[in-house]
Motif scaffolding. Structure first.
Motif, short mmCIF file in Angstrom:
data_model
loop_
_atom_site.label_atom_id
_atom_site.label_comp_id
_atom_site.label_asym_id
_atom_site.label_seq_id
_atom_site.Cartn_x
_atom_site.Cartn_y
_atom_site.Cartn_z
N LEU A 25 12.07 -34.77 57.38
CA LEU A 25 13.08 -35.78 57.24
C LEU A 25 14.18 -34.98 57.74
N LEU A 26 14.99 -35.62 57.50
CA LEU A 26 16.71 -36.05 58.36
C LEU A 26 17.74 -35.78 57.59
N VAL A 27 18.21 -34.33 57.21
CA VAL A 27 18.89 -33.80 56.74
C VAL A 27 20.20 -33.82 56.70
N HIS A 39 15.81 -21.67 52.01
CA HIS A 39 16.29 -22.43 50.93
C HIS A 39 14.65 -22.54 50.75
N TRP A 40 14.46 -24.06 51.31
CA TRP A 40 13.78 -24.39 51.28
C TRP A 40 12.07 -24.02 51.60
N THR A 55 19.62 -33.13 46.86
CA THR A 55 20.99 -32.45 47.75
C THR A 55 21.81 -31.98 46.83
N GLY A 56 22.92 -30.97 47.12
CA GLY A 56 22.91 -30.19 46.83
C GLY A 56 24.01 -28.97 47.21
N SER A 57 24.68 -27.80 47.34
CA SER A 57 24.77 -26.69 47.19
C SER A 57 23.47 -25.71 47.81
N ILE A 58 23.64 -24.98 48.59
CA ILE A 58 22.65 -24.24 49.35
C ILE A 58 23.33 -22.39 49.07
N ARG A 83 30.36 -22.23 52.90
CA ARG A 83 29.69 -23.18 52.72
C ARG A 83 29.03 -24.32 53.22
N LEU A 84 27.86 -24.17 52.50
CA LEU A 84 26.79 -25.56 53.68
C LEU A 84 25.99 -26.64 52.17
N GLU A 85 26.23 -27.96 52.25
CA GLU A 85 26.03 -28.67 51.58
C GLU A 85 24.37 -29.76 51.88
N VAL A 86 23.72 -30.01 51.18
CA VAL A 86 23.03 -31.06 51.63
C VAL A 86 23.26 -32.11 51.10
#
Length: 352
Positions: A44-46, A65-66, A102-105, A114-117
């Protein structure tokens, strides 16, 4: 910076003083990939947006998280922790599995981070370091003490002629610690702690040597020309070629249009890079006499020699006054370039 000189400026003293990166939102960086995602494949390219996080910490949090193997993830470039940045990461992902949301991690015990996809697409391979076209910057300068006319005039000069392509202070670590540690390692003392640490120490040593060569060229006033005997590079490209007498007029026109730049040595053991002619090689050796320990260490560690553009073109450069003492600066740089190279030709700054 401890242990390092103040590298020469091209366009005179800064026109004033400002505070930079008072908060992460004041220093925004958006990474631009050098290719289009494949849309298929086992990776995946994220695209992530992060605040108060290093790239390494963001990758660690996303891997946890994943539930993916951190060592199989990739990144194209590191982004500053003290900033609001978007960048691309690659993540191994089974071909038949659905895409993650997608969304916050969640980030435990990091309330200010803060980290957000913000985007996910499939790709065929792991993202390699350097797979960038460049970065877009938006900097908010606060408590500016400078003439508005002087600021705008200096911005025009930078946009028209570029700036010296110095490696920025982050390459050398806090208070130049990476360079100090590289020297100790080369002298046979404590070595790097990891493969990544080894890479950082070698990079710091080579960056200091290059900056010294560039400083000499800036002082001489010939850091941006295209005279015969120079090794030139195309703007934003890695390829190099020799400037020949028969192409003098053509190369001067291209240099004036910021399409080609002269290069300086990134010292190391002989490799595939085009060797400089005797006169240029002698000039660079003379500069590097004061940095012999670094050059010898780089050769000993078998880091391959290369060339780097002496000049940095600053694209889409604009400055806007938000109020009397707050200005916004935006610009685009090629990969491997530092925003501090632009800032130092404009203002003196502090971050507190």
């Amino acid at each position: 910076m401890t242990g390092l000189p103040e590298w020469s400026r091209a366009w005179g003293e800064p026109v004033g003083h400002a505070r930079v990166a008072v908060r992460p939102e004041d220093f925004r960086v958006d990474e631009r990939l050098g290719f289009a995602p494949a849309g298929e494949g086992p990776h995946l390219l994220v695209r992530v947006r992060k605040r108060r996080l290093s790239t390494a910490r963001a990758m660690q949090a996303l891997a946890g998280h994943w539930q993916v193997e951190r060592r199989q993830m990739g990144h194209a470039g590191r982004k500053d922790r003290h900033a609001l940045t978007t960048q691309w990461l690659s993540v191994p992902w089974p071909p038949g599995a659905s895409l993650p949301p997608t969304g916050s991690i969640p980030l435990d015990q990091e309330p200010d981070a803060r980290l957000e996809v913000i985007g996910v697409t499939r790709h065929r391979r792991k993202l390699p370091v350097g797979a960038l076209a460049g970065n877009d910057f938006q900097l908010t300068l606060r408590d500016v003490e400078a003439s508005a006319d002087a600021l705008r005039t200096r911005v025009v000069t930078i946009a028209r002629y570029g700036v010296p392509n110095y490696f920025g202070p982050q390459r050398f670590g806090r208070d130049g610690d990476n360079l100090v540690r590289a020297r100790r390692w080369f002298a046979g003392e404590a070595g790097p702690r990891s493969r990544n640490d080894r890479s950082m120490l070698l990079s710091a040593a080579r960056a200091a040597a290059f900056n010294a060569i560039l400083d000499d060229r800036v002082q001489a006033g010939d850091w941006c020309g295209a005279e015969p005997g120079e090794i030139l590079t195309l703007d934003g490209r890695g390829s190099v070629f020799m400037a020949e007498s028969g192409d003098l007029r053509h190369n001067r026109l291209r240099a004036a249009g910021l399409r080609v730049h002269p290069t300086g040595a990134l010292p190391g053991s002989p490799g595939r890079s085009l060797a400089p002619p005797p006169s240029l090689a002698a000039r660079e050796r003379a500069v590097l006499q004061d940095w012999d320990d670094l050059v010898e260490g780089l050769v000993d560690k078998r880091l391959e020699a290369a060339r780097r553009a002496l000049r940095l073109s600053v694209r889409a450069l604009a400055v806007r006054c938000l109020d009397g003492r707050t200005w916004r600066l935006s610009f685009r740089l090629m990969r491997g370039a530092y925003a501090t190279a632009v800032l130092r030709e404009l203002v003196e700054w502090g971050d507190d």
